[in-house]
Write a protein that holds these residues in place. Structure first.
Motif, PDB file in Angstrom:
ATOM      1  N   SER A  38      41.375  32.129  36.730  1.00  0.00           N
ATOM      2  CA  SER A  38      41.924  31.336  35.628  1.00  0.00           C
ATOM      3  C   SER A  38      43.421  31.092  35.789  1.00  0.00           C
ATOM      4  CB  SER A  38      41.651  32.045  34.297  1.00  0.00           C
ATOM      5  OG  SER A  38      42.262  33.319  34.282  1.00  0.00           O
ATOM      6  N   ASN A  39      44.036  31.705  36.817  1.00  0.00           N
ATOM      7  CA  ASN A  39      45.476  31.537  37.020  1.00  0.00           C
ATOM      8  C   ASN A  39      45.776  31.530  38.521  1.00  0.00           C
ATOM      9  OD1 ASN A  39      48.270  31.655  37.036  1.00  0.00           O
ATOM     10  ND2 ASN A  39      48.398  33.168  35.406  1.00  0.00           N
ATOM     11  N   VAL A  61      39.881  41.152  48.435  1.00  0.00           N
ATOM     12  CA  VAL A  61      41.253  41.553  48.137  1.00  0.00           C
ATOM     13  C   VAL A  61      41.825  40.586  47.099  1.00  0.00           C
ATOM     14  CG1 VAL A  61      43.555  41.927  49.087  1.00  0.00           C
ATOM     15  CG2 VAL A  61      41.533  42.500  50.454  1.00  0.00           C
ATOM     16  N   VAL A  62      42.326  41.162  45.994  1.00  0.00           N
ATOM     17  CA  VAL A  62      42.929  40.368  44.923  1.00  0.00           C
ATOM     18  C   VAL A  62      44.408  40.723  44.870  1.00  0.00           C
ATOM     19  CG1 VAL A  62      42.875  39.789  42.476  1.00  0.00           C
ATOM     20  CG2 VAL A  62      40.757  40.454  43.645  1.00  0.00           C
ATOM     21  N   LYS A  73      41.043  35.863  34.163  1.00  0.00           N
ATOM     22  CA  LYS A  73      39.661  36.071  34.606  1.00  0.00           C
ATOM     23  C   LYS A  73      39.519  35.739  36.086  1.00  0.00           C
ATOM     24  CE  LYS A  73      37.730  36.434  30.383  1.00  0.00           C
ATOM     25  NZ  LYS A  73      37.600  37.734  29.869  1.00  0.00           N
ATOM     26  N   LEU A  74      38.636  36.476  36.734  1.00  0.00           N
ATOM     27  CA  LEU A  74      38.243  36.214  38.113  1.00  0.00           C
ATOM     28  C   LEU A  74      36.747  35.942  38.073  1.00  0.00           C
ATOM     29  CD1 LEU A  74      39.303  36.420  41.137  1.00  0.00           C
ATOM     30  CD2 LEU A  74      38.205  38.639  41.144  1.00  0.00           C
ATOM     31  N   ALA A  75      36.328  34.779  38.559  1.00  0.00           N
ATOM     32  CA  ALA A  75      34.911  34.413  38.566  1.00  0.00           C
ATOM     33  C   ALA A  75      34.405  34.433  40.004  1.00  0.00           C
ATOM     34  CB  ALA A  75      34.718  33.028  37.962  1.00  0.00           C
ATOM     35  N   ILE A  76      33.364  35.215  40.226  1.00  0.00           N
ATOM     36  CA  ILE A  76      32.741  35.285  41.547  1.00  0.00           C
ATOM     37  C   ILE A  76      31.417  34.524  41.447  1.00  0.00           C
ATOM     38  CG2 ILE A  76      31.832  36.778  43.364  1.00  0.00           C
ATOM     39  CD1 ILE A  76      33.740  38.975  42.217  1.00  0.00           C
ATOM     40  N   ILE A 104      35.166  38.981  36.070  1.00  0.00           N
ATOM     41  CA  ILE A 104      36.001  40.189  36.062  1.00  0.00           C
ATOM     42  C   ILE A 104      37.241  39.881  35.232  1.00  0.00           C
ATOM     43  CG2 ILE A 104      37.425  41.730  37.467  1.00  0.00           C
ATOM     44  CD1 ILE A 104      35.395  41.401  39.700  1.00  0.00           C
ATOM     45  N   THR A 105      37.511  40.745  34.255  1.00  0.00           N
ATOM     46  CA  THR A 105      38.709  40.618  33.432  1.00  0.00           C
ATOM     47  C   THR A 105      39.874  41.243  34.190  1.00  0.00           C
ATOM     48  OG1 THR A 105      37.376  40.816  31.450  1.00  0.00           O
ATOM     49  CG2 THR A 105      39.732  41.213  31.205  1.00  0.00           C
TER      50      THR A 105
END
Length: 118
Positions: A38-39, A61-62, A73-76, A104-105
Motif C-alpha cells: 500500500s506504500n 525480504v521486506v 499493508k503487504l498483499a501477497i 500482512i499488516t
C-alpha cells in the motif's frame, strides 16, 4: 491445500529496517506469487514476483525505508502455475485470473526512550 506464511504482521521499532516473510509451499503444485504494497515509496520487496516450487520455502525480504510511521499493508497474490511457464509476472496477466491474496499488516512503532534517557 495452499501456501503457508510464517506471519500475519510485521513491526519495526525504528522508522527503517528489514524483515523476512517465509512463504512455504507444502503442496505438490507450483505457485506463482506477486507482491504488492500500500506504500511503494516506503517498502521494497525482493522478489517482487517469483515461483515457489512444491516443498520449497521462499524468503521474501521486506525493506522499510525511512518515512513517517503509519500502518500499511503487504498483499501477497498467489496462484497455481503450469510447469512450463517461465515468467511469474505473466501468469497474473492472463484473462480471468483470480489469485488468492494473503494480507500482512505492517507498522512502525517507535519505542519511547527509557526513563532518564536524554
Amino acid at each position: 491445500m495452499s501456501l503457508t506464511f510464517n506471519t500475519s504482521s510485521l513491526k519495526w521499532a525504528a522508522p527503517e529496517g528489514q524483515a523476512i516473510v517465509k512463504i512455504t509451499n507444502p503442496t505438490t503444485t507450483r505457485f506463482a506469487i506477486k507482491i504488492k504494497t500500500s506504500n511503494v515509496d516506503t517498502y521494497k520487496t525482493t522478489p517482487n514476483t517469483d515461483f515457489i516450487h512444491p516443498g520449497y520455502t521462499l524468503n521474501l525480504v521486506v525493506l522499510r525505508l525511512k518515512s513517517p510511521m503509519k500502518e500499511d499493508k503487504l498483499a501477497i497474490h498467489y496462484i497455481e502455475s503450469e510447469s512450463g511457464e517461465t515468467d511469474a509476472a505473466e501468469v497474473f496477466k492472463k484473462p480471468g485470473i483470480r489469485p488468492n491474496v494473503y494480507m500482512i499488516t505492517m507498522r512502525c512503532e517507535e519505542t519511547p526512550p527509557a526513563p532518564g534517557a536524554p
